[in-house]
Write a protein that holds these residues in place. Sequence first.
Motif, PDB file in Angstrom:
ATOM      1  N   PRO A 167       8.797  57.219  28.653  1.00 27.94           N
ATOM      2  CA  PRO A 167       9.647  55.951  28.171  1.00 27.94           C
ATOM      3  C   PRO A 167       8.904  54.834  28.271  1.00 27.94           C
ATOM      4  O   PRO A 167       7.853  54.465  29.091  1.00 27.94           O
ATOM      5  CB  PRO A 167      10.489  55.781  29.358  1.00 27.94           C
ATOM      6  N   GLU A 168       8.914  53.957  27.381  1.00 27.57           N
ATOM      7  CA  GLU A 168       7.993  52.706  27.185  1.00 27.57           C
ATOM      8  C   GLU A 168       8.029  51.719  28.685  1.00 27.57           C
ATOM      9  O   GLU A 168       6.900  51.219  29.134  1.00 27.57           O
ATOM     10  CB  GLU A 168       8.446  51.848  25.939  1.00 27.57           C
ATOM     11  N   ASP A 169       9.046  51.517  29.131  1.00 26.06           N
ATOM     12  CA  ASP A 169       9.663  50.520  30.512  1.00 26.06           C
ATOM     13  C   ASP A 169      10.801  50.879  30.702  1.00 26.06           C
ATOM     14  O   ASP A 169      11.500  51.895  30.264  1.00 26.06           O
ATOM     15  CB  ASP A 169       9.159  49.129  29.992  1.00 26.06           C
ATOM     16  N   CYS A 170      11.431  50.318  31.922  1.00 29.06           N
ATOM     17  CA  CYS A 170      12.417  50.536  32.468  1.00 29.06           C
ATOM     18  C   CYS A 170      13.680  50.278  31.572  1.00 29.06           C
ATOM     19  O   CYS A 170      14.901  50.915  31.810  1.00 29.06           O
ATOM     20  CB  CYS A 170      12.620  49.890  33.858  1.00 29.06           C
ATOM     21  N   ASP A 171      13.582  49.243  30.925  1.00 27.29           N
ATOM     22  CA  ASP A 171      14.617  49.012  29.838  1.00 27.29           C
ATOM     23  C   ASP A 171      14.586  50.154  28.849  1.00 27.29           C
ATOM     24  O   ASP A 171      16.145  50.425  28.676  1.00 27.29           O
ATOM     25  CB  ASP A 171      14.044  47.746  28.949  1.00 27.29           C
ATOM     26  N   ALA A 172      13.757  50.688  28.503  1.00 26.36           N
ATOM     27  CA  ALA A 172      13.819  52.040  27.644  1.00 26.36           C
ATOM     28  C   ALA A 172      14.614  53.266  28.291  1.00 26.36           C
ATOM     29  O   ALA A 172      15.404  53.896  27.946  1.00 26.36           O
ATOM     30  CB  ALA A 172      12.401  52.518  27.289  1.00 26.36           C
ATOM     31  N   MET A 173      14.364  53.419  29.696  1.00 27.24           N
ATOM     32  CA  MET A 173      15.059  54.064  30.566  1.00 27.24           C
ATOM     33  C   MET A 173      16.564  53.794  30.595  1.00 27.24           C
ATOM     34  O   MET A 173      17.549  54.860  30.249  1.00 27.24           O
ATOM     35  CB  MET A 173      14.604  54.267  31.975  1.00 27.24           C
ATOM     36  N   GLN A 174      16.905  52.670  30.791  1.00 25.66           N
ATOM     37  CA  GLN A 174      18.328  52.141  30.821  1.00 25.66           C
ATOM     38  C   GLN A 174      18.813  52.634  29.523  1.00 25.66           C
ATOM     39  O   GLN A 174      20.148  53.012  29.480  1.00 25.66           O
ATOM     40  CB  GLN A 174      18.394  50.562  31.045  1.00 25.66           C
ATOM     41  N   ALA A 175      18.175  52.217  28.244  1.00 22.31           N
ATOM     42  CA  ALA A 175      18.782  52.629  27.205  1.00 22.31           C
ATOM     43  C   ALA A 175      19.210  54.157  26.859  1.00 22.31           C
ATOM     44  O   ALA A 175      20.024  54.659  26.188  1.00 22.31           O
ATOM     45  CB  ALA A 175      17.848  52.015  25.886  1.00 22.31           C
ATOM     46  N   LEU A 176      18.138  54.883  27.350  1.00 25.00           N
ATOM     47  CA  LEU A 176      18.240  56.487  27.193  1.00 25.00           C
ATOM     48  C   LEU A 176      19.527  56.775  27.970  1.00 25.00           C
ATOM     49  O   LEU A 176      20.259  57.728  27.674  1.00 25.00           O
ATOM     50  CB  LEU A 176      16.867  57.133  27.790  1.00 25.00           C
ATOM     51  N   LEU A 177      19.722  56.241  29.342  1.00 25.05           N
ATOM     52  CA  LEU A 177      20.877  56.697  30.097  1.00 25.05           C
ATOM     53  C   LEU A 177      22.006  56.354  29.477  1.00 25.05           C
ATOM     54  O   LEU A 177      23.149  57.140  29.495  1.00 25.05           O
ATOM     55  CB  LEU A 177      20.754  55.920  31.588  1.00 25.05           C
ATOM     56  N   GLU A 178      22.120  55.165  28.719  1.00 24.61           N
ATOM     57  CA  GLU A 178      23.401  54.752  28.204  1.00 24.61           C
ATOM     58  C   GLU A 178      23.600  55.541  26.972  1.00 24.61           C
ATOM     59  O   GLU A 178      24.804  56.108  26.627  1.00 24.61           O
ATOM     60  CB  GLU A 178      23.213  53.426  27.634  1.00 24.61           C
ATOM     61  N   GLU A 179      22.402  56.072  26.076  1.00 22.34           N
ATOM     62  CA  GLU A 179      22.637  56.915  25.020  1.00 22.34           C
ATOM     63  C   GLU A 179      23.020  58.356  25.314  1.00 22.34           C
ATOM     64  O   GLU A 179      23.926  59.068  24.453  1.00 22.34           O
ATOM     65  CB  GLU A 179      21.221  56.907  24.133  1.00 22.34           C
ATOM     66  N   LEU A 180      22.694  58.740  26.533  1.00 20.86           N
ATOM     67  CA  LEU A 180      23.087  59.988  27.167  1.00 20.86           C
ATOM     68  C   LEU A 180      24.530  59.993  27.799  1.00 20.86           C
ATOM     69  O   LEU A 180      25.041  61.067  28.152  1.00 20.86           O
ATOM     70  CB  LEU A 180      21.978  60.542  27.720  1.00 20.86           C
ATOM     71  N   ASP A 181      25.133  58.934  27.833  1.00 23.69           N
ATOM     72  CA  ASP A 181      26.340  58.587  28.521  1.00 23.69           C
ATOM     73  C   ASP A 181      26.237  58.927  29.971  1.00 23.69           C
ATOM     74  O   ASP A 181      27.209  59.875  30.594  1.00 23.69           O
ATOM     75  CB  ASP A 181      27.310  59.390  27.939  1.00 23.69           C
ATOM     76  N   LEU A 182      25.199  58.460  30.476  1.00 18.42           N
ATOM     77  CA  LEU A 182      25.040  58.935  32.064  1.00 18.42           C
ATOM     78  C   LEU A 182      25.045  57.657  32.718  1.00 18.42           C
ATOM     79  O   LEU A 182      24.485  57.653  33.951  1.00 18.42           O
ATOM     80  CB  LEU A 182      23.458  59.555  31.938  1.00 18.42           C
ATOM     81  N   VAL A 183      25.776  56.538  32.217  1.00 19.24           N
ATOM     82  CA  VAL A 183      25.795  55.453  33.270  1.00 19.24           C
ATOM     83  C   VAL A 183      26.949  55.632  33.859  1.00 19.24           C
ATOM     84  O   VAL A 183      28.020  56.025  33.457  1.00 19.24           O
ATOM     85  CB  VAL A 183      25.906  54.285  31.974  1.00 19.24           C
ATOM     86  N   PRO A 184      26.869  55.481  35.191  1.00 27.32           N
ATOM     87  CA  PRO A 184      27.836  55.559  36.236  1.00 27.32           C
ATOM     88  C   PRO A 184      29.131  54.610  35.765  1.00 27.32           C
ATOM     89  O   PRO A 184      28.863  53.574  35.142  1.00 27.32           O
ATOM     90  CB  PRO A 184      27.719  55.163  37.718  1.00 27.32           C
ATOM     91  N   GLU A 185      30.491  55.264  35.967  1.00 23.21           N
ATOM     92  CA  GLU A 185      31.774  54.267  35.325  1.00 23.21           C
ATOM     93  C   GLU A 185      31.564  52.922  35.832  1.00 23.21           C
ATOM     94  O   GLU A 185      31.901  51.997  35.074  1.00 23.21           O
ATOM     95  CB  GLU A 185      32.912  55.020  35.658  1.00 23.21           C
ATOM     96  N   ASP A 186      31.211  52.846  37.236  1.00 23.49           N
ATOM     97  CA  ASP A 186      31.350  51.183  37.825  1.00 23.49           C
ATOM     98  C   ASP A 186      30.283  50.404  36.908  1.00 23.49           C
ATOM     99  O   ASP A 186      30.396  49.308  36.900  1.00 23.49           O
ATOM    100  CB  ASP A 186      30.724  51.447  39.244  1.00 23.49           C
ATOM    101  N   ASP A 187      29.385  51.081  36.255  1.00 25.69           N
ATOM    102  CA  ASP A 187      28.176  50.181  35.658  1.00 25.69           C
ATOM    103  C   ASP A 187      28.384  49.943  34.263  1.00 25.69           C
ATOM    104  O   ASP A 187      27.855  49.318  33.432  1.00 25.69           O
ATOM    105  CB  ASP A 187      26.868  50.813  35.779  1.00 25.69           C
ATOM    106  N   ALA A 188      29.440  50.719  33.610  1.00 29.66           N
ATOM    107  CA  ALA A 188      29.727  50.592  32.353  1.00 29.66           C
ATOM    108  C   ALA A 188      30.129  49.069  31.936  1.00 29.66           C
ATOM    109  O   ALA A 188      30.793  48.501  32.778  1.00 29.66           O
ATOM    110  CB  ALA A 188      30.760  51.541  31.894  1.00 29.66           C
ATOM    111  N   GLU A 189      29.894  48.898  30.689  1.00 28.91           N
ATOM    112  CA  GLU A 189      30.453  47.582  29.841  1.00 28.91           C
ATOM    113  C   GLU A 189      32.230  47.757  30.103  1.00 28.91           C
ATOM    114  O   GLU A 189      32.554  48.713  29.631  1.00 28.91           O
ATOM    115  CB  GLU A 189      29.679  47.600  28.660  1.00 28.91           C
ATOM    116  N   PRO A 190      32.566  46.496  30.616  1.00 34.96           N
ATOM    117  CA  PRO A 190      34.108  46.590  30.620  1.00 34.96           C
ATOM    118  C   PRO A 190      34.572  46.432  29.070  1.00 34.96           C
ATOM    119  O   PRO A 190      34.064  45.832  28.234  1.00 34.96           O
ATOM    120  CB  PRO A 190      34.312  45.078  31.214  1.00 34.96           C
ATOM    121  N   ASP A 191      35.839  47.060  28.900  1.00 30.24           N
ATOM    122  CA  ASP A 191      36.487  46.938  27.516  1.00 30.24           C
ATOM    123  C   ASP A 191      36.650  45.465  27.198  1.00 30.24           C
ATOM    124  O   ASP A 191      37.118  44.774  27.819  1.00 30.24           O
ATOM    125  CB  ASP A 191      37.758  47.763  27.547  1.00 30.24           C
ATOM    126  N   GLU A 192      36.519  45.223  26.004  1.00 27.46           N
ATOM    127  CA  GLU A 192      36.913  44.004  25.444  1.00 27.46           C
ATOM    128  C   GLU A 192      38.579  43.819  25.751  1.00 27.46           C
ATOM    129  O   GLU A 192      39.258  44.571  25.477  1.00 27.46           O
ATOM    130  CB  GLU A 192      36.673  43.726  24.113  1.00 27.46           C
TER     131      GLU A 192
END
Length: 234
Positions: A167-192
């Motif tokens: 991973p290029e940096d920690c932003d890339a790690m975060q993007a990878l977690l989101e892409e793999l749907d591994l973001v904990p529910e509490d950290d998910a973006e709220p629905d519009e």
Amino acid sequence: MAGRVAAGDKLPFFLYDTPYSAQNRFRDLLAENAPLVLVFMNNFGHPVTRTFAERYADTFDGLRSGGFAMVVRSRADKLARSIGPDTLPFPLLCDADGVLYDLLKIPQRSGGLTAYSLEAWQILRQAKRNGYKPPKDNVLDLPLTLILDADGTVLFSHYGASLTDVPEDCDAMQALLEELDLVPEDDAEPDEDVPIYTPADEAPRIPGLEDGQDTEELDKTGVLRLFDDTFRDK
């Protein structure tokens, strides 16, 4: 493990040293940081390892939904002379004997050019200008990136094809977690918000509602009184 580690495999719990603490429990690191991104690189003195460690430190705040740790082929007691508890914002696991590297079947390359990408070559060239002298006949480990859950189960595995294939940096790690749907529910973006209010001048025309009906109410609220005469069928 019989071969390379893959998603679904489970890593054993073990004790590890860092430059600033000894006999830490990997079990505790996982419990506190899962999903944990674990990146294996060469010894901490290698310019590529240093470069990425610095990048990860500079962008650490970009990893919002999990934890991160780096594994290096270095002795903790030697790194302790220059790395204190506040030097890096993430744990640096020291495996000078390569126990984990052997367990996970991390490939090695003899002769640096076989493992260098263009970026790695540029990093090394600059390091040489600054006085770095690579060891002769140096054997280098290719990197490995894992994502682990709290039980040590592998959720993602990538064996790098070059020294910079991480991973290029920690932003890339975060993007990878989101892409793999591994973001904990509490950290998910709220629905519009679902719009339930329509300004009067944008309200749709509703069959059966005569022009001018309830116009005063509409002007005040913009909400149609749809439930007037709720029991009228015709």
